[in-house]
Design a protein around this motif. Structure first.
Motif, PDB file in Angstrom:
ATOM      1  N   VAL A  95     -10.965  -7.424  95.554  1.00 39.01           N
ATOM      2  CA  VAL A  95     -10.277  -8.721  95.559  1.00 39.01           C
ATOM      3  C   VAL A  95      -9.406  -8.817  96.812  1.00 39.01           C
ATOM      4  O   VAL A  95      -8.649  -7.894  97.129  1.00 39.01           O
ATOM      5  CB  VAL A  95      -9.404  -8.886  94.297  1.00 39.01           C
ATOM      6  N   ARG A  96      -9.538  -9.931  97.527  1.00 37.31           N
ATOM      7  CA  ARG A  96      -8.681 -10.254  98.674  1.00 37.31           C
ATOM      8  C   ARG A  96      -8.160 -11.680  98.465  1.00 37.31           C
ATOM      9  O   ARG A  96      -8.949 -12.626  98.464  1.00 37.31           O
ATOM     10  CB  ARG A  96      -9.452 -10.195  99.996  1.00 37.31           C
ATOM     11  N   LEU A  97      -6.857 -11.833  98.304  1.00 33.93           N
ATOM     12  CA  LEU A  97      -6.278 -13.136  97.997  1.00 33.93           C
ATOM     13  C   LEU A  97      -5.124 -13.437  98.943  1.00 33.93           C
ATOM     14  O   LEU A  97      -4.432 -12.526  99.408  1.00 33.93           O
ATOM     15  CB  LEU A  97      -5.761 -13.170  96.555  1.00 33.93           C
ATOM     16  N   LEU A 141       3.809 -17.174 103.666  1.00 34.97           N
ATOM     17  CA  LEU A 141       2.399 -16.817 103.517  1.00 34.97           C
ATOM     18  C   LEU A 141       2.338 -15.405 102.974  1.00 34.97           C
ATOM     19  O   LEU A 141       3.002 -14.504 103.496  1.00 34.97           O
ATOM     20  CB  LEU A 141       1.666 -16.902 104.848  1.00 34.97           C
ATOM     21  N   SER A 142       1.556 -15.230 101.920  1.00 31.96           N
ATOM     22  CA  SER A 142       1.498 -13.928 101.258  1.00 31.96           C
ATOM     23  C   SER A 142       0.050 -13.564 100.971  1.00 31.96           C
ATOM     24  O   SER A 142      -0.792 -14.451 100.733  1.00 31.96           O
ATOM     25  CB  SER A 142       2.293 -13.975  99.945  1.00 31.96           C
ATOM     26  N   GLY A 143      -0.264 -12.274 101.021  1.00 25.03           N
ATOM     27  CA  GLY A 143      -1.617 -11.807 100.762  1.00 25.03           C
ATOM     28  C   GLY A 143      -1.633 -10.535  99.944  1.00 25.03           C
ATOM     29  O   GLY A 143      -0.650  -9.777  99.925  1.00 25.03           O
ATOM     30  N   VAL A 166      -4.307  -3.508 105.696  1.00 28.34           N
ATOM     31  CA  VAL A 166      -3.568  -4.768 105.578  1.00 28.34           C
ATOM     32  C   VAL A 166      -2.628  -4.951 106.765  1.00 28.34           C
ATOM     33  O   VAL A 166      -2.414  -6.071 107.241  1.00 28.34           O
ATOM     34  CB  VAL A 166      -2.808  -4.807 104.245  1.00 28.34           C
ATOM     35  N   LYS A 167      -2.078  -3.857 107.272  1.00 28.92           N
ATOM     36  CA  LYS A 167      -1.231  -3.929 108.470  1.00 28.92           C
ATOM     37  C   LYS A 167      -2.018  -4.524 109.642  1.00 28.92           C
ATOM     38  O   LYS A 167      -1.490  -5.337 110.415  1.00 28.92           O
ATOM     39  CB  LYS A 167      -0.724  -2.533 108.814  1.00 28.92           C
ATOM     40  N   TRP A 226       0.209  -5.385  99.428  1.00 26.30           N
ATOM     41  CA  TRP A 226       0.713  -6.771  99.493  1.00 26.30           C
ATOM     42  C   TRP A 226       1.505  -6.979 100.775  1.00 26.30           C
ATOM     43  O   TRP A 226       2.142  -6.055 101.277  1.00 26.30           O
ATOM     44  CB  TRP A 226       1.603  -7.014  98.281  1.00 26.30           C
ATOM     45  N   PHE A 227       1.453  -8.191 101.298  1.00 19.96           N
ATOM     46  CA  PHE A 227       2.310  -8.560 102.426  1.00 19.96           C
ATOM     47  C   PHE A 227       2.803  -9.990 102.229  1.00 19.96           C
ATOM     48  O   PHE A 227       2.180 -10.796 101.521  1.00 19.96           O
ATOM     49  CB  PHE A 227       1.570  -8.434 103.761  1.00 19.96           C
TER      50      PHE A 227
END
Length: 339
Positions: A95-97, A141-143, A166-167, A226-227
């Protein structure tokens, strides 16, 4: 007898600033990196707000639409975690959201407030009873990434997504601006695998793995990364400026040093760049080694240094003098040159 007249209108081009990136372009960049956009409620469960955001005093609603949506979110993480669990319950293993949306909070009028925070409501009802409280609204903005780093295929060995995957996504969003990641503690994140994101001297967000406690509580079999970053900072862009291509070849020198494990690589990079040597074109880490031949509590670092002048080819004396200055800076932080 009504005459047939063609409609007339004045058309003018709207300004399009190069220093401002459209949000749609940022969204497309994330979609291209395999993320899917979600839209969640701005109302969340109060327990989630306390656990994941450490917000003991969220903005409460007078007439919530449901008992589990009683407060307004101060972060987008609650909606992302909820969407992740929804997908996992439906057998989605990768999952990538991401989400773009407003977050809300209370601001004490008696303290300095940054200009970017704007008032959301006039002083009425709750605010009249608490005259020192105003409300703020910021766009973020968050992912969230979970599961395998790459979709299942025969050519790549499967591995779980990690902090550095993610970085790289966050760095791509801000490129060509360079970010710094400073270790920090967030209530939702793993204490040893989380960091604050800095763009220059400004804090712009957070990144890290979900805390093992919440991972277990929300039935996540693997760590989720998460970011979250400020949208205002993300949409700003530097206007490109032309410069002449250097005609003289660069000289490369590699510096291999031993340092204490507790010393961050970024600390050494910042120290070398702060001397502002005119001949230094680029400094980068290209090797990190721990193991045989390196004593316990130490690590071996190797830096690539490119030296170049725009007016002439550097001499060996100039190169050696510049390298000596960099070595002296490293030694000030306890580094020892390796043979």
């Amino acid at each position: 007898n009504i005459p047939a007249l063609a409609p007339q209108a004045t058309l003018t081009m709207l300004p399009d600033s190069e220093s401002q990136r459209p949000v749609a372009r940022i969204q497309r960049m994330l979609v291209a990196r395999d993320y899917q956009e979600i839209v969640s409620y701005a109302f969340v469960e109060e327990q989630l707000e306390r656990e994941l955001c450490g917000n003991e005093h969220p903005v409460a609603l007078q007439n919530p639409i449901a008992s589990n949506l009683a407060v307004m979110r101060s972060s987008l993480i609650c909606g992302l975690v909820g969407a992740l669990r929804f997908n996992l319950n439906r057998k989605q293993t990768r999952v990538r959201l991401f989400e773009v949306g407003a977050c809300f909070g209370k601001v004490n009028i008696g303290t300095p407030v940054e200009k970017k925070i704007k008032k959301l409501w006039d002083r009425s009802n709750y605010a009249q009873q608490n005259p020192q409280i105003e409300y703020s609204q910021l766009q973020w903005l968050s992912g969230l990434a979970y599961g395998a780093a790459q979709a299942e295929q025969w050519g790549i060995v499967s591995r779980p997504v990690d902090f550095y995957d993610v970085k790289a996504d966050v760095e791509a969003l801000f490129s060509p601006r360079v970010l710094n990641f400073i270790p920090g503690i967030h209530p939702a994140l793993h204490p040893g695998r989380s960091a604050q994101i800095y763009c220059g001297e400004q804090t712009v967000g957070w990144i890290g793995e979900l805390h093992p406690q919440w991972q277990q509580q929300y039935d996540l079999a693997q760590p989720a990364v998460w970011f979250e970053v400020e949208l205002d900072t993300l949409t700003k862009a530097a206007v490109p400026r032309m410069s002449e291509i250097n005609k003289f070849l660069p000289a490369r020198r590699d510096l291999a040093v031993l340092v204490d494990e507790k010393i961050a690589v970024q600390t050494l990079l910042d120290a070398m760049q702060q001397i502002a040597d005119p001949y230094v074109a680029d400094i980068a880490l290209f090797d990190l080694y721990r193991g045989k031949g390196v004593e316990e509590g130490k690590k071996s670092l190797a830096f690539r240094v490119l030296l170049q002048d725009t007016q002439k080819t550097l001499t060996d004396i100039e190169i050696d003098q510049c390298t000596s200055r960099l070595v002296a800076v490293l030694q000030q932080h306890g580094a020892q040159l390796r043979e």
